[in-house]
Write an enzyme that holds these catalytic residues in place. Structure first.
Site, mmCIF file in Angstrom:
data_model
loop_
_atom_site.group_PDB
_atom_site.id
_atom_site.type_symbol
_atom_site.label_atom_id
_atom_site.label_comp_id
_atom_site.label_asym_id
_atom_site.label_seq_id
_atom_site.Cartn_x
_atom_site.Cartn_y
_atom_site.Cartn_z
ATOM 1 N N SER A 10 1.011 -1.373 0.072
ATOM 2 C CA SER A 10 -0.374 -0.147 -0.539
ATOM 3 C C SER A 10 0.648 1.386 -0.080
ATOM 4 C CB SER A 10 -0.903 0.228 1.376
ATOM 5 O OG SER A 10 -0.138 0.064 2.432
ATOM 6 N N GLY A 17 4.504 -0.091 -3.705
ATOM 7 C CA GLY A 17 4.156 -0.618 -3.716
ATOM 8 C C GLY A 17 2.751 -0.722 -4.798
ATOM 9 N N TYR A 42 18.169 2.538 10.638
ATOM 10 C CA TYR A 42 17.621 2.421 9.253
ATOM 11 C C TYR A 42 18.546 1.741 8.810
ATOM 12 C CZ TYR A 42 15.301 2.812 4.595
ATOM 13 O OH TYR A 42 14.856 2.110 3.544
ATOM 14 N N PRO A 67 17.454 0.984 -4.244
ATOM 15 C CA PRO A 67 17.095 1.987 -5.256
ATOM 16 C C PRO A 67 17.972 3.346 -4.381
ATOM 17 C CG PRO A 67 15.392 0.731 -4.079
ATOM 18 C CD PRO A 67 16.584 0.415 -3.411
ATOM 19 N N ASN A 108 16.966 7.376 -4.417
ATOM 20 C CA ASN A 108 16.033 8.213 -2.911
ATOM 21 C C ASN A 108 14.057 8.175 -4.189
ATOM 22 O OD1 ASN A 108 13.756 10.538 -2.134
ATOM 23 N ND2 ASN A 108 15.752 11.749 -1.267
ATOM 24 N N LYS A 148 4.107 21.325 1.256
ATOM 25 C CA LYS A 148 4.735 22.638 2.002
ATOM 26 C C LYS A 148 4.159 23.179 1.028
ATOM 27 C CE LYS A 148 7.594 24.338 4.495
ATOM 28 N NZ LYS A 148 9.239 23.140 5.147
ATOM 29 N N ARG A 154 21.007 14.998 -4.580
ATOM 30 C CA ARG A 154 20.420 13.736 -4.655
ATOM 31 C C ARG A 154 19.695 13.141 -6.231
ATOM 32 N NH1 ARG A 154 22.782 13.917 -0.114
ATOM 33 N NH2 ARG A 154 20.981 14.387 1.911
ATOM 34 N N ASP A 161 21.312 18.914 6.245
ATOM 35 C CA ASP A 161 21.430 19.143 5.117
ATOM 36 C C ASP A 161 21.361 16.927 4.817
ATOM 37 O OD1 ASP A 161 21.450 21.419 4.188
ATOM 38 O OD2 ASP A 161 23.927 21.406 4.161
HETATM 39 P P1 NAP Z 1 6.418 3.518 2.327
HETATM 40 O O1 NAP Z 1 5.039 4.563 1.241
HETATM 41 O O2 NAP Z 1 6.115 4.191 3.598
HETATM 42 O O3 NAP Z 1 4.900 2.727 2.223
HETATM 43 C C1 NAP Z 1 6.118 1.462 3.643
HETATM 44 C C2 NAP Z 1 5.157 0.254 3.782
HETATM 45 O O4 NAP Z 1 5.299 -0.612 4.802
HETATM 46 C C3 NAP Z 1 3.034 0.418 3.648
HETATM 47 O O5 NAP Z 1 2.886 -0.767 2.743
HETATM 48 C C4 NAP Z 1 3.086 0.119 5.001
HETATM 49 O O6 NAP Z 1 1.666 -0.043 5.385
HETATM 50 C C5 NAP Z 1 4.623 -1.134 4.809
HETATM 51 N N1 NAP Z 1 4.552 -1.545 6.433
HETATM 52 C C6 NAP Z 1 4.630 -0.541 7.387
HETATM 53 N N2 NAP Z 1 4.887 -0.950 8.798
HETATM 54 C C7 NAP Z 1 4.426 -2.094 8.430
HETATM 55 C C8 NAP Z 1 4.355 -3.566 9.775
HETATM 56 N N3 NAP Z 1 4.418 -3.788 10.792
HETATM 57 N N4 NAP Z 1 3.695 -4.559 8.855
HETATM 58 C C9 NAP Z 1 2.974 -4.502 7.546
HETATM 59 N N5 NAP Z 1 3.562 -3.548 7.334
HETATM 60 C C10 NAP Z 1 4.338 -2.593 7.059
HETATM 61 O O7 NAP Z 1 7.561 3.443 1.719
HETATM 62 P P2 NAP Z 1 8.348 3.216 0.404
HETATM 63 O O8 NAP Z 1 8.597 4.742 0.207
HETATM 64 O O9 NAP Z 1 7.051 2.956 -0.584
HETATM 65 O O10 NAP Z 1 8.902 2.290 0.702
HETATM 66 C C11 NAP Z 1 9.297 0.839 0.242
HETATM 67 C C12 NAP Z 1 10.666 0.181 0.584
HETATM 68 O O11 NAP Z 1 11.811 0.908 -0.413
HETATM 69 C C13 NAP Z 1 10.761 0.055 1.948
HETATM 70 O O12 NAP Z 1 11.565 -1.423 2.621
HETATM 71 C C14 NAP Z 1 12.277 1.021 1.715
HETATM 72 O O13 NAP Z 1 12.911 0.959 3.168
HETATM 73 C C15 NAP Z 1 12.777 1.422 0.585
HETATM 74 N N6 NAP Z 1 13.204 2.680 -0.009
HETATM 75 C C16 NAP Z 1 12.770 3.846 -0.221
HETATM 76 C C17 NAP Z 1 12.708 5.182 -0.257
HETATM 77 C C18 NAP Z 1 12.233 6.083 -0.670
HETATM 78 O O14 NAP Z 1 12.845 7.171 -0.613
HETATM 79 N N7 NAP Z 1 11.005 6.259 -0.448
HETATM 80 C C19 NAP Z 1 14.273 5.072 -1.062
HETATM 81 C C20 NAP Z 1 15.158 3.356 -0.925
HETATM 82 C C21 NAP Z 1 14.171 2.366 -0.557
HETATM 83 P P3 NAP Z 1 1.107 0.431 5.975
HETATM 84 O O15 NAP Z 1 -0.066 1.364 4.537
HETATM 85 O O16 NAP Z 1 -0.867 0.321 6.400
HETATM 86 O O17 NAP Z 1 1.227 1.267 6.743
HETATM 87 P P1 GDP Z 2 17.526 11.884 2.109
HETATM 88 O O1 GDP Z 2 17.555 11.396 0.869
HETATM 89 O O2 GDP Z 2 17.305 10.132 2.487
HETATM 90 O O3 GDP Z 2 19.018 12.412 3.260
HETATM 91 O O4 GDP Z 2 16.264 12.426 2.866
HETATM 92 P P2 GDP Z 2 15.278 13.269 2.182
HETATM 93 O O5 GDP Z 2 14.650 12.333 1.252
HETATM 94 O O6 GDP Z 2 13.923 13.604 3.401
HETATM 95 O O7 GDP Z 2 16.245 14.605 2.093
HETATM 96 C C1 GDP Z 2 16.831 15.154 2.625
HETATM 97 C C2 GDP Z 2 17.563 16.209 1.927
HETATM 98 O O8 GDP Z 2 16.471 17.348 1.560
HETATM 99 C C3 GDP Z 2 18.647 16.712 3.405
HETATM 100 O O9 GDP Z 2 19.625 17.479 2.935
HETATM 101 C C4 GDP Z 2 17.644 18.717 4.107
HETATM 102 O O10 GDP Z 2 17.836 19.272 4.144
HETATM 103 C C5 GDP Z 2 16.469 18.598 2.556
HETATM 104 N N1 GDP Z 2 15.317 19.371 3.195
HETATM 105 C C6 GDP Z 2 15.059 19.979 2.877
HETATM 106 N N2 GDP Z 2 13.587 20.430 2.764
HETATM 107 C C7 GDP Z 2 13.114 19.405 3.267
HETATM 108 C C8 GDP Z 2 11.721 18.805 4.132
HETATM 109 O O11 GDP Z 2 11.345 19.757 3.831
HETATM 110 N N3 GDP Z 2 11.887 17.562 4.244
HETATM 111 C C9 GDP Z 2 12.866 16.827 4.083
HETATM 112 N N4 GDP Z 2 12.634 15.598 5.014
HETATM 113 N N5 GDP Z 2 13.910 17.839 3.804
HETATM 114 C C10 GDP Z 2 14.359 17.923 3.386
#
Ligand code: NAP
Ligand code: GDP
Length: 318
Positions: free
Chosen positions: A13, A17, A139, A166, A168, A190, A212, A274
């Site tokens: 979700s 996903g 993490y 992956p 960001n 925002k 990034r 930062d």
């Molecule tokens: P997300 O949007 O926050 O989604 C997190 C998912 O995990 C949701 O489906 C959530 O379910 C589920 N979840 C959280 N806690 C749980 C629990 N205790 N039991 C069962 N399900 C649980 O995350 P995302 O950004 O899609 O990330 C997906 C994967 O990519 C993660 O492993 C993350 O570490 C990795 N990743 C993400 C990024 C990024 O920038 N977003 C970058 C690199 C890697 P609900 O919806 O029900 O809460």
């Molecule tokens: P990261 O890529 O894992 O470091 O995570 P983020 O996606 O949170 O990106 C963080 C970077 O964005 C840092 O350089 C922050 O200073 C900058 N940043 C600027 N404004 C924001 C904001 O509103 N939220 C977050 N999460 N980061 C911000």
């Protein structure tokens, strides 16, 4: 459907996903049955609940996305929670996958778990080469353990459990909550609020100088499907845009301003953190397999995400 794959997607979700679901639905294959889970189906930190869920669906393949996920500021204030929840979920999903004879598990690491002090570009061989950035050590260590466990399951039980790394990610269905979000969804929320209130100052946290690599969730989803179907190694693989696509937080903010057609000014709040200056990752390994893969141009992906948020504000995770 018989004899095909049953693919269980934990975290189905969430941002990634939902993107995988979108791509899968567009393909209409009959040899794969996909099940997308959320935390409402089971708390994966709970072994018994997780086991029951696997016994209900009997997956042949698992894409393990579920995790406690958040941006820089959420990580800085919750390192312990990030570590414990992710360690529990990963341990349960991998162990139960082994117990149930799952043929393949693809789990998710991140380029933000790499060592803080490192050479660039970072590649798959460098994951464990030194401590992560202190802002997200909880993490990072939990995620790094997935790679260690994958190797241990392979060595002891010959399991094909692998992981992708992956950069960001952003796109539709992201977490747009100001407290816990990553930078792109946080700034979309925002800026949208500012415009709705008639404001003309867009404050971005930090100096705007960090660099990034950002990947559109739908591009990542297509790569995930390739990994599930065709990448048969336990070794992690980076799923990132090219190094040349790296942008500063300032450049990314300017792209948001364009997508919203915002006429005010951008201000950087340099009292805020930062985080890691850069995490430049090499996608050379991916490019060897998929030299012609086309990533969605950054401005197009940003515009689509902004448009999605504006249209879906009422259902978005705010
Ligand atoms: P997300 O949007 O926050 O989604 C997190 C998912 O995990 C949701 O489906 C959530 O379910 C589920 N979840 C959280 N806690 C749980 C629990 N205790 N039991 C069962 N399900 C649980 O995350 P995302 O950004 O899609 O990330 C997906 C994967 O990519 C993660 O492993 C993350 O570490 C990795 N990743 C993400 C990024 C990024 O920038 N977003 C970058 C690199 C890697 P609900 O919806 O029900 O809460
Ligand atoms: P990261 O890529 O894992 O470091 O995570 P983020 O996606 O949170 O990106 C963080 C970077 O964005 C840092 O350089 C922050 O200073 C900058 N940043 C600027 N404004 C924001 C904001 O509103 N939220 C977050 N999460 N980061 C911000």
């Amino acid at each position: 459907m018989s004899g095909g794959k049953v693919v269980l997607v934990t975290g189905g979700s969430g941002l990634v996903g939902k993107a995988i679901e979108t791509v899968v639905l567009s393909e209409k294959r009959t040899d794969e049955n996909w099940i997308f889970l959320s935390s409402k189906d089971a708390d994966l930190c709970d072994y018994n609940a997780t086991k029951k869920l696997f016994e209900k669906h009997h997956p042949t393949h698992v894409i393990h996305l579920a995790a406690m996920v958040g941006g820089l500021f959420h990580n800085m204030s919750h390192n312990l929670d990030f570590m414990r929840k992710n360690l529990h979920m990963n341990d349960n999903v991998l162990q139960i996958s082994y117990e149930m004879g799952v043929k393949k598990v693809v789990s998710c690491l991140s380029t933000c778990i790499f060592p803080d002090k490192t050479e660039y570009p970072i590649d798959e061989t460098m994951i464990h080469n030194g401590p992560p950035h202190p802002s997200n050590f909880g993490y990072s260590y939990a995620k790094r353990m997935i790679d260690v466990m994958n190797k241990a399951y392979h060595e002891q039980h010959n399991c094909l459990f692998t992981s992708v790394v992956p950069c960001n990610v952003f796109g539709p269905h992201d977490n747009f909550n100001l407290e816990s979000s990553h930078v792109i969804p946080g700034l979309i929320r925002k800026l949208n609020d500012i415009i709705q209130k008639g404001g003309n100052t867009f404050t971005v946290m930090g100096t705007g100088k960090p660099l990034r690599q950002f990947i559109y969730s739908l591009d990542l989803a297509r790569l995930f499907l390739w990994v599930l179907r065709d990448y048969d190694s336990v070794e992690p693989i980076i799923l990132s845009v090219d190094e040349s696509a790296e942008v500063s937080i300032k450049e990314m903010s300017q792209e948001l301003v364009k997508a919203f057609d915002f006429k005010g000014e951008i201000v950087f709040d340099t009292t805020k953190a930062d985080g890691q200056f850069k995490k430049t990752a090499s996608n050379e390994k991916l490019r060897k397999f998929l030299p012609d893969f086309k990533f969605t141009p950054f401005p197009t992906a940003i515009k689509e995400t902004v448009d999605w948020y504006r249209k879906n504000q009422s259902i978005a995770r705010n």
